[in-house]
Design a protein around this motif. Structure first.
Motif, PDB file in Angstrom:
ATOM      1  N   LEU A   1       0.924  -0.948   0.278  1.00 22.34           N
ATOM      2  CA  LEU A   1       0.084   0.253  -0.205  1.00 22.34           C
ATOM      3  C   LEU A   1       0.366   1.225  -0.273  1.00 22.34           C
ATOM      4  N   LEU A   2       1.581   1.362   0.558  1.00 19.97           N
ATOM      5  CA  LEU A   2       2.751   2.402   0.857  1.00 19.97           C
ATOM      6  C   LEU A   2       3.661   2.617  -0.466  1.00 19.97           C
ATOM      7  N   SER A   3       3.718   1.428  -0.904  1.00 10.25           N
ATOM      8  CA  SER A   3       4.386   1.940  -2.649  1.00 10.25           C
ATOM      9  C   SER A   3       3.585   2.010  -3.406  1.00 10.25           C
ATOM     10  N   SER A   4       2.420   2.416  -3.746  1.00  9.55           N
ATOM     11  CA  SER A   4       1.625   1.850  -4.169  1.00  9.55           C
ATOM     12  C   SER A   4       1.046   3.509  -4.365  1.00  9.55           C
ATOM     13  N   LEU A   5       0.578   3.970  -2.909  1.00  5.96           N
ATOM     14  CA  LEU A   5       0.544   5.435  -3.127  1.00  5.96           C
ATOM     15  C   LEU A   5       2.323   6.245  -3.130  1.00  5.96           C
ATOM     16  N   VAL A   6       3.685   5.934  -2.903  1.00  8.83           N
ATOM     17  CA  VAL A   6       5.060   6.638  -3.520  1.00  8.83           C
ATOM     18  C   VAL A   6       4.506   7.055  -4.576  1.00  8.83           C
ATOM     19  N   TRP A   7       4.110   6.350  -5.520  1.00  7.39           N
ATOM     20  CA  TRP A   7       4.352   5.682  -7.585  1.00  7.39           C
ATOM     21  C   TRP A   7       3.359   6.619  -7.577  1.00  7.39           C
TER      22      TRP A   7
ATOM     23  N   PHE B   1      16.648  -3.748  -6.919  1.00  9.74           N
ATOM     24  CA  PHE B   1      16.359  -3.345  -5.576  1.00  9.74           C
ATOM     25  C   PHE B   1      15.434  -3.483  -4.879  1.00  9.74           C
ATOM     26  N   PHE B   2      14.476  -2.592  -5.199  1.00  2.00           N
ATOM     27  CA  PHE B   2      13.288  -2.375  -4.417  1.00  2.00           C
ATOM     28  C   PHE B   2      12.353  -3.874  -4.983  1.00  2.00           C
ATOM     29  N   LEU B   3      12.596  -4.877  -5.529  1.00  2.00           N
ATOM     30  CA  LEU B   3      12.225  -5.919  -5.220  1.00  2.00           C
ATOM     31  C   LEU B   3      12.617  -6.313  -3.915  1.00  2.00           C
ATOM     32  N   ALA B   4      13.938  -6.126  -3.892  1.00  2.00           N
ATOM     33  CA  ALA B   4      14.966  -7.014  -3.377  1.00  2.00           C
ATOM     34  C   ALA B   4      14.756  -6.510  -1.410  1.00  2.00           C
ATOM     35  N   LEU B   5      14.830  -5.947  -1.608  1.00  2.00           N
ATOM     36  CA  LEU B   5      14.443  -4.754  -0.168  1.00  2.00           C
ATOM     37  C   LEU B   5      13.190  -5.253   0.205  1.00  2.00           C
ATOM     38  N   TYR B   6      12.342  -5.838  -0.685  1.00  2.00           N
ATOM     39  CA  TYR B   6      10.746  -6.166  -0.250  1.00  2.00           C
ATOM     40  C   TYR B   6      10.757  -7.092   0.326  1.00  2.00           C
ATOM     41  N   GLY B   7      12.064  -7.743  -0.161  1.00  4.95           N
ATOM     42  CA  GLY B   7      11.972  -9.490   0.148  1.00  4.95           C
ATOM     43  C   GLY B   7      12.631  -9.067   1.485  1.00  4.95           C
ATOM     44  N   GLU B   8      13.466  -8.657   2.042  1.00  2.00           N
ATOM     45  CA  GLU B   8      14.503  -8.231   2.695  1.00  2.00           C
ATOM     46  C   GLU B   8      13.536  -8.034   3.736  1.00  2.00           C
ATOM     47  N   ILE B   9      12.951  -6.882   4.249  1.00  2.00           N
ATOM     48  CA  ILE B   9      11.773  -7.041   5.081  1.00  2.00           C
ATOM     49  C   ILE B   9      10.723  -7.534   4.815  1.00  2.00           C
TER      50      ILE B   9
ATOM     51  N   ARG C   1      21.197  12.863  -4.729  1.00  2.00           N
ATOM     52  CA  ARG C   1      20.933  12.664  -3.089  1.00  2.00           C
ATOM     53  C   ARG C   1      20.350  11.967  -2.702  1.00  2.00           C
ATOM     54  N   LEU C   2      18.836  11.003  -3.386  1.00  2.00           N
ATOM     55  CA  LEU C   2      18.343  10.111  -2.663  1.00  2.00           C
ATOM     56  C   LEU C   2      18.710   9.155  -2.821  1.00  2.00           C
ATOM     57  N   SER C   3      19.956   8.737  -3.435  1.00  2.00           N
ATOM     58  CA  SER C   3      20.555   7.039  -3.704  1.00  2.00           C
ATOM     59  C   SER C   3      21.521   6.977  -2.279  1.00  2.00           C
ATOM     60  N   TYR C   4      21.331   8.109  -1.506  1.00  2.00           N
ATOM     61  CA  TYR C   4      22.656   8.746  -0.720  1.00  2.00           C
ATOM     62  C   TYR C   4      21.886   8.309   0.400  1.00  2.00           C
ATOM     63  N   LEU C   5      20.859   9.268   0.750  1.00  2.00           N
ATOM     64  CA  LEU C   5      19.654   8.730   1.648  1.00  2.00           C
ATOM     65  C   LEU C   5      19.496   7.778   2.014  1.00  2.00           C
ATOM     66  N   MET C   6      18.945   6.989   0.126  1.00  2.00           N
ATOM     67  CA  MET C   6      18.293   5.806   0.716  1.00  2.00           C
ATOM     68  C   MET C   6      19.591   4.419   1.268  1.00  2.00           C
ATOM     69  N   PHE C   7      20.787   4.867   0.656  1.00  2.00           N
ATOM     70  CA  PHE C   7      22.246   3.934   1.214  1.00  2.00           C
ATOM     71  C   PHE C   7      22.426   3.998   2.687  1.00  2.00           C
ATOM     72  N   THR C   8      22.642   5.478   2.832  1.00  2.00           N
ATOM     73  CA  THR C   8      22.448   6.012   4.950  1.00  2.00           C
ATOM     74  C   THR C   8      21.632   5.568   5.261  1.00  2.00           C
ATOM     75  N   LEU C   9      20.506   5.287   4.721  1.00  2.00           N
ATOM     76  CA  LEU C   9      19.612   4.452   6.048  1.00  2.00           C
ATOM     77  C   LEU C   9      19.002   2.912   5.872  1.00  2.00           C
ATOM     78  N   VAL C  10      19.510   2.406   4.793  1.00  2.00           N
ATOM     79  CA  VAL C  10      19.952   0.644   4.078  1.00  2.00           C
ATOM     80  C   VAL C  10      20.687   0.315   5.956  1.00  2.00           C
TER      81      VAL C  10
ATOM     82  N   ALA D   1      13.471   0.440   8.237  1.00  2.00           N
ATOM     83  CA  ALA D   1      13.451  -0.287   6.682  1.00  2.00           C
ATOM     84  C   ALA D   1      12.017   0.105   6.074  1.00  2.00           C
ATOM     85  N   SER D   2      10.804   1.284   6.659  1.00  2.00           N
ATOM     86  CA  SER D   2       9.902   0.849   5.817  1.00  2.00           C
ATOM     87  C   SER D   2      10.319   2.126   5.320  1.00  2.00           C
ATOM     88  N   LEU D   3      11.164   3.528   6.068  1.00  2.00           N
ATOM     89  CA  LEU D   3      12.005   4.694   4.679  1.00  2.00           C
ATOM     90  C   LEU D   3      12.333   4.374   3.969  1.00  2.00           C
ATOM     91  N   SER D   4      13.288   2.816   4.043  1.00  2.00           N
ATOM     92  CA  SER D   4      14.119   2.719   2.725  1.00  2.00           C
ATOM     93  C   SER D   4      12.882   2.463   1.518  1.00  2.00           C
TER      94      SER D   4
END
Length: 303
Positions: free
Chosen positions: A128-134, A165-173, A237-246, A273-276
């Motif tokens: 649901l969160l992903s659909s809202l982001v998109w 990356f998105f699918l892998a992160l979703y799987g990891e969560i 900037r977003l990728s650096y932020l994502m890297f930091t969050l992960v 994890a949700s923020l990532s």
């Protein structure tokens, strides 16, 4: 700006997810008994009990979020342009996922939160969160500066890397949530438990190992995204932020294991994890919907 309400709805969703994780971490899900939507037989329960208050505030947040998502879907549908089919599809998807989550959440409560069942709630919530982001990105219609001809061929590999990356992160969560909600984490760390989905300590070890391997792979994958963005001249900037969050999320996972699933650390682990996932979803949305908009514009010009 037509995407602002959708952005607000997305941020509020993160808040509700954080509350839901706090409910699971503290065991507050059982504070209201099996009554739903009432709490212990009342619509306004005794809030002097901290666990009842946490569960009740979460339920109120979910109710408010339901109205926000409904309003957001209606506004997005009305504000879309005739060629923007993806906006209508994402608006409908958010409503379907909302109804599915409400059904699963209510069923989870009425069944007495059986071990492992809450994983389904987490998976649907993140979808649901992903659909809202998109939907927010599609409404925003981000601008894209000209890409040098010599690196034009890197657009598709970059998009594939972002989606992977998105699918892998979703799987990891998902693995982390299942490890926790099935009580395999309690079995692994030797924490006392009253209900568990399975008794195999070997399976718990395997789940924990795979979850950790995913975290390391994600850090490497984030590096690939940054590489492609540098080549394409995109903002990193977003990728650096994502890297930091992960990275922080991985550290929190390690701390959580050493503190035997301390409530605060465990809650922060899921929050990061949700923020990532939110940032990763935004990167995917930008890579997909920006290109589609430019292609539509090119088709109109040629026609």
């Amino acid at each position: 700006m037509r995407h602002r309400f959708s952005l607000f709805t997305t941020i509020f969703t993160i808040v509700v997810l954080a509350l839901g994780n706090l409910v699971v971490a503290t065991g507050a899900g059982e504070a209201c008994g099996s009554d739903w939507p009432r709490c212990n037989g009342s619509y306004i329960p005794d809030l002097t009990d901290p666990l009842v208050m946490i569960e009740y505030i979460h339920r109120l947040g979910v109710a408010v979020l339901g109205f926000l998502i409904l309003a957001n879907a209606i506004l997005a549908w009305r504000r879309r342009e005739p060629h923007e089919k993806s906006i209508g599809q994402l608006a409908l998807a958010s409503l379907v996922l909302l109804l599915t989550q409400a059904l699963v959440g209510g069923l989870n409560t009425m069944l007495g939160t059986p071990a492992g069942f809450s994983t389904l709630d987490v998976v649907i919530s993140l979808a649901l969160l992903s659909s809202l982001v998109w939907l927010t990105v599609a409404l925003k219609r981000p601008q894209l500066d000209g890409i040098p001809e010599r690196v034009w061929h890197l657009r598709k590999p970059y998009r594939r890397a972002a989606v992977t990356f998105f699918l892998a992160l979703y799987g990891e969560i998902f693995l982390g949530a299942f490890f926790k909600h099935s009580r395999a984490s309690h079995l692994h760390f030797g924490v006392p438990y009253d209900r568990i989905l399975f008794e195999s300590s070997q399976l718990a070890e395997v789940l924990y190992l795979i979850h950790g391997m995913f975290a390391v792979a994600l850090l490497v994958s984030a590096g690939y995204l940054i590489f492609y963005e540098k080549q394409l001249g995109y903002s990193r900037r977003l990728s650096y932020l994502m890297f930091t969050l992960v990275g922080i999320d991985t550290l929190l996972g390690i701390i959580s294991s050493t503190t035997q699933l301390a409530v605060f650390v465990s809650s922060m682990h899921m929050l990061f994890a949700s923020l990532s996932l939110l940032i990763s979803g935004w990167i995917v949305g930008t890579a997909v919907y920006t290109e589609r908009r430019l292609q539509i514009g090119a088709d109109r010009a040629s026609g």
